[in-house]
Design a protein around this motif. Structure first.
Motif, PDB file in Angstrom:
ATOM      1  N   SER A  62       0.868  -1.171   0.000  1.00 42.12           N
ATOM      2  CA  SER A  62       0.000   0.000   0.000  1.00 42.12           C
ATOM      3  C   SER A  62       0.906   1.223   0.000  1.00 42.12           C
ATOM      4  O   SER A  62       1.732   1.380   0.904  1.00 42.12           O
ATOM      5  CB  SER A  62      -0.923   0.014   1.214  1.00 42.12           C
ATOM      6  OG  SER A  62      -1.766   1.160   1.197  1.00 42.12           O
ATOM      7  N   SER A  63       0.764   2.093  -1.015  1.00 40.78           N
ATOM      8  CA  SER A  63       1.710   3.211  -1.136  1.00 40.78           C
ATOM      9  C   SER A  63       1.098   4.430  -1.820  1.00 40.78           C
ATOM     10  O   SER A  63       1.809   5.196  -2.475  1.00 40.78           O
ATOM     11  CB  SER A  63       2.957   2.763  -1.911  1.00 40.78           C
ATOM     12  OG  SER A  63       2.598   2.416  -3.249  1.00 40.78           O
ATOM     13  N   ALA A  64      -0.206   4.612  -1.687  1.00 42.19           N
ATOM     14  CA  ALA A  64      -0.862   5.742  -2.354  1.00 42.19           C
ATOM     15  C   ALA A  64      -0.374   7.075  -1.780  1.00 42.19           C
ATOM     16  O   ALA A  64      -0.220   7.227  -0.563  1.00 42.19           O
ATOM     17  CB  ALA A  64      -2.375   5.636  -2.210  1.00 42.19           C
ATOM     18  N   THR A  65      -0.140   8.038  -2.647  1.00 36.42           N
ATOM     19  CA  THR A  65       0.384   9.346  -2.241  1.00 36.42           C
ATOM     20  C   THR A  65      -0.750  10.331  -1.992  1.00 36.42           C
ATOM     21  O   THR A  65      -1.626  10.517  -2.838  1.00 36.42           O
ATOM     22  CB  THR A  65       1.318   9.908  -3.325  1.00 36.42           C
ATOM     23  OG1 THR A  65       2.413   8.999  -3.521  1.00 36.42           O
ATOM     24  CG2 THR A  65       1.867  11.265  -2.913  1.00 36.42           C
ATOM     25  N   TRP A  66      -0.733  10.970  -0.822  1.00 34.87           N
ATOM     26  CA  TRP A  66      -1.707  12.002  -0.470  1.00 34.87           C
ATOM     27  C   TRP A  66      -1.180  13.351  -0.967  1.00 34.87           C
ATOM     28  O   TRP A  66      -0.010  13.695  -0.751  1.00 34.87           O
ATOM     29  CB  TRP A  66      -1.916  12.059   1.033  1.00 34.87           C
ATOM     30  CG  TRP A  66      -2.297  10.742   1.648  1.00 34.87           C
ATOM     31  CD1 TRP A  66      -2.603   9.580   1.006  1.00 34.87           C
ATOM     32  CD2 TRP A  66      -2.403  10.458   3.052  1.00 34.87           C
ATOM     33  NE1 TRP A  66      -2.898   8.585   1.903  1.00 34.87           N
ATOM     34  CE2 TRP A  66      -2.778   9.087   3.169  1.00 34.87           C
ATOM     35  CE3 TRP A  66      -2.217  11.209   4.206  1.00 34.87           C
ATOM     36  CZ2 TRP A  66      -2.969   8.475   4.397  1.00 34.87           C
ATOM     37  CZ3 TRP A  66      -2.410  10.598   5.446  1.00 34.87           C
ATOM     38  CH2 TRP A  66      -2.793   9.247   5.534  1.00 34.87           C
ATOM     39  N   ASN A  67      -2.028  14.124  -1.616  1.00 32.43           N
ATOM     40  CA  ASN A  67      -1.632  15.408  -2.190  1.00 32.43           C
ATOM     41  C   ASN A  67      -2.422  16.555  -1.568  1.00 32.43           C
ATOM     42  O   ASN A  67      -3.647  16.466  -1.425  1.00 32.43           O
ATOM     43  CB  ASN A  67      -1.870  15.400  -3.708  1.00 32.43           C
ATOM     44  CG  ASN A  67      -0.968  14.421  -4.431  1.00 32.43           C
ATOM     45  OD1 ASN A  67       0.186  14.734  -4.719  1.00 32.43           O
ATOM     46  ND2 ASN A  67      -1.482  13.236  -4.719  1.00 32.43           N
ATOM     47  N   PHE A  68      -1.719  17.634  -1.236  1.00 32.95           N
ATOM     48  CA  PHE A  68      -2.342  18.795  -0.603  1.00 32.95           C
ATOM     49  C   PHE A  68      -1.900  20.063  -1.336  1.00 32.95           C
ATOM     50  O   PHE A  68      -0.704  20.380  -1.378  1.00 32.95           O
ATOM     51  CB  PHE A  68      -1.939  18.893   0.872  1.00 32.95           C
ATOM     52  CG  PHE A  68      -2.260  17.667   1.669  1.00 32.95           C
ATOM     53  CD1 PHE A  68      -3.492  17.518   2.287  1.00 32.95           C
ATOM     54  CD2 PHE A  68      -1.321  16.642   1.785  1.00 32.95           C
ATOM     55  CE1 PHE A  68      -3.782  16.375   3.018  1.00 32.95           C
ATOM     56  CE2 PHE A  68      -1.608  15.499   2.511  1.00 32.95           C
ATOM     57  CZ  PHE A  68      -2.845  15.360   3.134  1.00 32.95           C
TER      58      PHE A  68
END
Length: 213
Positions: free
Chosen positions: A145-151
């Motif tokens: 599991s390695s989804a990138t969170w973007n802000f």
């Protein structure tokens, strides 16, 4: 894509990670160059190069947890306005890695802000966080599991996906290791037009040993 029905976007990432001991300190030099397809409005798509991201991560090894930190720079190499920000950007990257008996825990955080570039393009100020979890299985297989969170710190937009996938490590030769994986990702929280709802992150990584026998 959120609020953009029947449209899609994708990226093919050319990425390299080079260990180094420049200046007598262990480092990881990483570059990422996207080859992207993005929607144009009112219709159609455009394909080309995205912006080039360079990182230099200084590594501080530990017995159970290792840390890393260093500078980040983004070059406006995009071949079309829809594929990049049109801005020179600089920032920082932080890394934490904690190997486990069953796999790996880690996280990668970045911050970048624009300081030059096309004056008619919006300023950039973004942060990302990528939680990394690998769980080892038999015969080289593993769950991931390695989804990138973007802000988007300029406009308050964000996208927080969660991924779950599978990979396998192959020993191609005594000096070459291949890692192939596929990871579907679903965005559980988001704000802003054009954020992905579902996406698939898939790739093939090659590791080359340069050690002399």
């Amino acid at each position: 894509m959120k609020d953009v029905p029947d449209r899609y976007a994708n990226q093919f990432l050319l990425r390299g990670l080079i260990p180094s001991d420049l200046f007598g300190a262990p480092q990881l030099l990483r570059f990422t160059l996207p080859i992207a397809t993005a929607p144009e409005f009112p219709d159609g798509y455009v394909t080309g190069l995205g912006d080039l991201t360079l990182m230099d991560i200084f590594v501080f090894p530990g017995k159970t947890v290792s840390f890393g930190a260093g500078p980040l720079v983004v070059l406006p190499t995009a071949t079309d306005e829809a594929l990049g920000a049109g801005k020179w950007q600089a920032g920082a990257v932080g890394l934490v890695i904690a190997p486990q008996s069953w796999g790996l825990l880690g996280g990668l955080a970045t911050y970048q802000a624009s300081f030059a570039g096309q004056s008619d393009r919006e300023n950039v100020s973004t942060a990302t966080f990528q939680p990394i979890v690998n769980y080892n299985l038999k015969d080289g297989f593993y769950l991931r599991s390695s989804a990138t969170w973007n802000f988007g710190l300029e406009n308050g937009d964000y996208a927080i996906p969660v991924g779950f996938g599978i990979g396998k490590v192959f020993q191609v030769s005594d000096k070459v290791t291949m890692n192939a994986f596929v990871e579907p990702q679903y965005t559980v929280f988001s704000r802003g037009r054009g954020n992905p709802v579902w996406q698939i992150f898939a790739g093939v990584n090659f590791q080359f040993s340069l050690a002399k026998k």
